[in-house]
Motif scaffolding. Structure first.
Motif, short mmCIF file in Angstrom:
data_model
loop_
_atom_site.label_atom_id
_atom_site.label_comp_id
_atom_site.label_asym_id
_atom_site.label_seq_id
_atom_site.Cartn_x
_atom_site.Cartn_y
_atom_site.Cartn_z
N CYS A 25 40.35 53.58 20.21
CA CYS A 25 41.44 52.67 19.82
C CYS A 25 41.29 52.13 18.40
O CYS A 25 41.86 51.09 18.07
CB CYS A 25 41.57 51.51 20.82
SG CYS A 25 41.97 52.06 22.47
N GLU A 26 40.52 52.83 17.58
CA GLU A 26 40.35 52.43 16.18
C GLU A 26 40.44 53.65 15.29
O GLU A 26 40.01 54.74 15.65
CB GLU A 26 38.99 51.77 15.97
CG GLU A 26 38.83 50.45 16.65
CD GLU A 26 37.48 49.81 16.37
OE1 GLU A 26 37.37 48.61 16.62
OE2 GLU A 26 36.55 50.49 15.90
N LEU A 27 41.01 53.43 14.11
CA LEU A 27 41.10 54.47 13.10
C LEU A 27 40.48 53.93 11.83
O LEU A 27 41.03 53.02 11.20
CB LEU A 27 42.57 54.86 12.86
CG LEU A 27 42.80 55.94 11.82
CD1 LEU A 27 42.21 57.27 12.26
CD2 LEU A 27 44.29 56.09 11.54
N THR A 28 39.31 54.46 11.48
CA THR A 28 38.65 54.02 10.26
C THR A 28 39.27 54.71 9.06
O THR A 28 39.96 55.73 9.19
CB THR A 28 37.14 54.33 10.30
OG1 THR A 28 36.97 55.76 10.30
CG2 THR A 28 36.46 53.71 11.50
N GLN A 55 52.61 61.16 16.64
CA GLN A 55 52.03 60.45 17.77
C GLN A 55 51.04 59.40 17.30
O GLN A 55 51.04 58.26 17.79
CB GLN A 55 51.34 61.43 18.72
CG GLN A 55 52.30 62.31 19.48
CD GLN A 55 51.59 63.40 20.27
OE1 GLN A 55 50.37 63.43 20.35
NE2 GLN A 55 52.37 64.30 20.83
N LEU A 56 50.20 59.77 16.34
CA LEU A 56 49.23 58.81 15.81
C LEU A 56 49.95 57.65 15.15
O LEU A 56 49.60 56.49 15.36
CB LEU A 56 48.28 59.50 14.81
CG LEU A 56 47.24 58.58 14.18
CD1 LEU A 56 46.33 57.96 15.24
CD2 LEU A 56 46.42 59.34 13.15
N GLN A 57 50.98 57.94 14.37
CA GLN A 57 51.74 56.88 13.71
C GLN A 57 52.37 55.94 14.72
O GLN A 57 52.36 54.72 14.53
CB GLN A 57 52.83 57.49 12.80
CG GLN A 57 53.59 56.46 12.02
CD GLN A 57 52.70 55.63 11.11
OE1 GLN A 57 51.81 56.13 10.47
NE2 GLN A 57 52.94 54.33 11.08
N SER A 58 52.88 56.47 15.81
CA SER A 58 53.46 55.63 16.86
C SER A 58 52.42 54.72 17.48
O SER A 58 52.69 53.53 17.73
CB SER A 58 54.08 56.50 17.96
OG SER A 58 55.20 57.18 17.48
N ALA A 61 51.69 52.02 15.05
CA ALA A 61 52.82 51.08 14.96
C ALA A 61 52.89 50.14 16.16
O ALA A 61 53.21 48.96 16.00
CB ALA A 61 54.14 51.85 14.83
N ASN A 62 52.55 50.63 17.35
CA ASN A 62 52.65 49.76 18.53
C ASN A 62 51.35 49.03 18.83
O ASN A 62 51.26 48.30 19.81
CB ASN A 62 53.17 50.52 19.75
CG ASN A 62 52.19 51.51 20.33
OD1 ASN A 62 50.99 51.42 20.14
ND2 ASN A 62 52.72 52.49 21.06
N GLY A 63 50.33 49.24 18.00
CA GLY A 63 49.08 48.49 18.14
C GLY A 63 48.07 49.08 19.09
O GLY A 63 47.00 48.51 19.29
N THR A 64 48.38 50.22 19.69
CA THR A 64 47.43 50.86 20.59
C THR A 64 46.17 51.27 19.84
O THR A 64 45.06 51.13 20.33
CB THR A 64 48.07 52.09 21.28
OG1 THR A 64 49.22 51.65 22.00
CG2 THR A 64 47.10 52.77 22.22
N VAL A 65 46.36 51.80 18.63
CA VAL A 65 45.26 52.17 17.75
C VAL A 65 45.34 51.24 16.53
O VAL A 65 46.42 51.05 15.97
CB VAL A 65 45.35 53.64 17.31
CG1 VAL A 65 44.27 53.98 16.30
CG2 VAL A 65 45.23 54.56 18.53
#
Length: 70
Positions: A25-28, A55-58, A61-65
């Motif tokens: 749930c994190e993108l460094t 999908q990653l952008q979504s 945007a929704n805070g999942t990642v």
């Protein structure tokens, strides 16, 4: 992706990187850079790669990642 359609090598690599980001749930910053490098490696973003990036952008945007330093 259509049924029976295989991912290209770069799409598989991109999917692996994106799934890793989703799993924790994190993108460094370094993961993001690696994702963009793979996506642009052949200087063409195919439909499969675009779908993965969307999908990653979504998820961002929704805070999942969440974007984090690193």
């Amino acid at each position: 992706m259509r049924p029976g359609e295989k991912l290209s090598k770069s799409s598989e690599e991109l999917a692996d990187l994106i799934h890793k980001a989703i799993a924790d749930c994190e993108l460094t910053s370094s993961e993001y850079d690696a994702i963009m490098k793979v996506a642009n490696e052949d200087q063409h973003i195919d439909r499969q790669e675009q779908n993965l990036l969307n999908q990653l952008q979504s998820l961002l945007a929704n805070g999942t990642v969440k974007r984090v330093k690193g």
